[in-house]
Enzyme design. Structure first.
Site, PDB file in Angstrom:
ATOM      1  CG  HIS A  42       5.234  -4.378  -4.500  1.00 48.30           C
ATOM      2  ND1 HIS A  42       4.500  -4.183  -3.349  1.00 48.30           N
ATOM      3  CD2 HIS A  42       6.303  -5.146  -4.131  1.00 48.30           C
ATOM      4  CE1 HIS A  42       5.073  -4.821  -2.339  1.00 48.30           C
ATOM      5  NE2 HIS A  42       6.173  -5.399  -2.782  1.00 48.30           N
ATOM      6  CB  SER A  66       4.632  -4.244   2.419  1.00 50.03           C
ATOM      7  OG  SER A  66       4.493  -4.352   1.023  1.00 50.03           O
ATOM      8  NE  ARG A 103      12.903  -3.631  -0.465  1.00 47.84           N
ATOM      9  CZ  ARG A 103      12.089  -4.053   0.478  1.00 47.84           C
ATOM     10  NH1 ARG A 103      11.132  -3.300   0.913  1.00 47.84           N
ATOM     11  NH2 ARG A 103      12.243  -5.247   1.016  1.00 47.84           N
TER      12      ARG A 103
END
Ligand code: PNS
Length: 162
Positions: free
Chosen positions: A17, A128, A90
């Site tokens: 991020h 995450s 991604r």
């Protein structure tokens, strides 16, 4: 004044991020990093904790401000007078989700635009959920989150094991 909006659940804020935020900040005058709730996910960290982690991870990056928002992304987009939303990509699977989200948001606001930035090669496998999984089993997350928040992430996740 060109404002870009970088929204996400940031549960927690990762080095991936940070990389997207830094690169996006270079492309605009003001980058608003907005911590929102994704109704499809149950966050481990509170909204306030996620804002704090984003702030710590982005300290020293010029032109960035971190806020939290509860509501529709398109409403926030109008409120901050954004020229575009920025999202990181991604893998191919991310693209499908992003395309769907962009189409829905564009139906709600025809002015809505999205810029998709491919993740840097060394960040592609950071997510995450991986961070939470690794921290849960006591693994080292120091290559996935900023050093300023690594201990907090570990402590908060192990609290949940108790
Ligand atoms: O980091 P995430 O979980 O991929 O972020 C998704 C997020 C928070 C940007 C998305 O769920 C969102 O925009 N939530 C706010 C509510 C909203 O506008 N939903 C409609 C999206 S089509």
């Amino acid at each position: 004044m060109k404002t870009f909006l970088f929204p996400g659940s940031f549960d927690p804020f990762s080095l991936g991020h940070r990389d997207i935020a830094k690169r996006a900040a270079d492309l605009c005058d003001r980058l608003v990093v907005a911590v929102l709730n994704n109704r499809g996910k149950s966050p481990v960290f509170s909204l306030q904790e996620r804002v704090e982690m984003a702030n710590q991870s982005l300290s020293g990056v010029p032109g960035v401000e971190v806020i939290s928002y509860v509501g529709l992304l398109v409403d926030l987009y109008r409120n901050v007078d954004a020229a575009a939303v920025v999202r990181g990509l991604r893998a191919e699977s991310d693209f499908r989700i992003e395309a769907e989200m962009a189409a829905a948001n564009k139906l709600l606001n025809p002015d809505y635009e999205v810029i998709l930035l491919p993740s840097s090669a060394d960040m592609v496998f950071i997510s995450s959920s991986t961070i939470k999984e690794v921290a849960f089993f006591g693994g080292d997350v120091s290559k996935m989150v900023c050093p300023q928040i690594a201990e907090f992430v570990k402590a908060k996740i192990s609290e949940r094991k108790a």
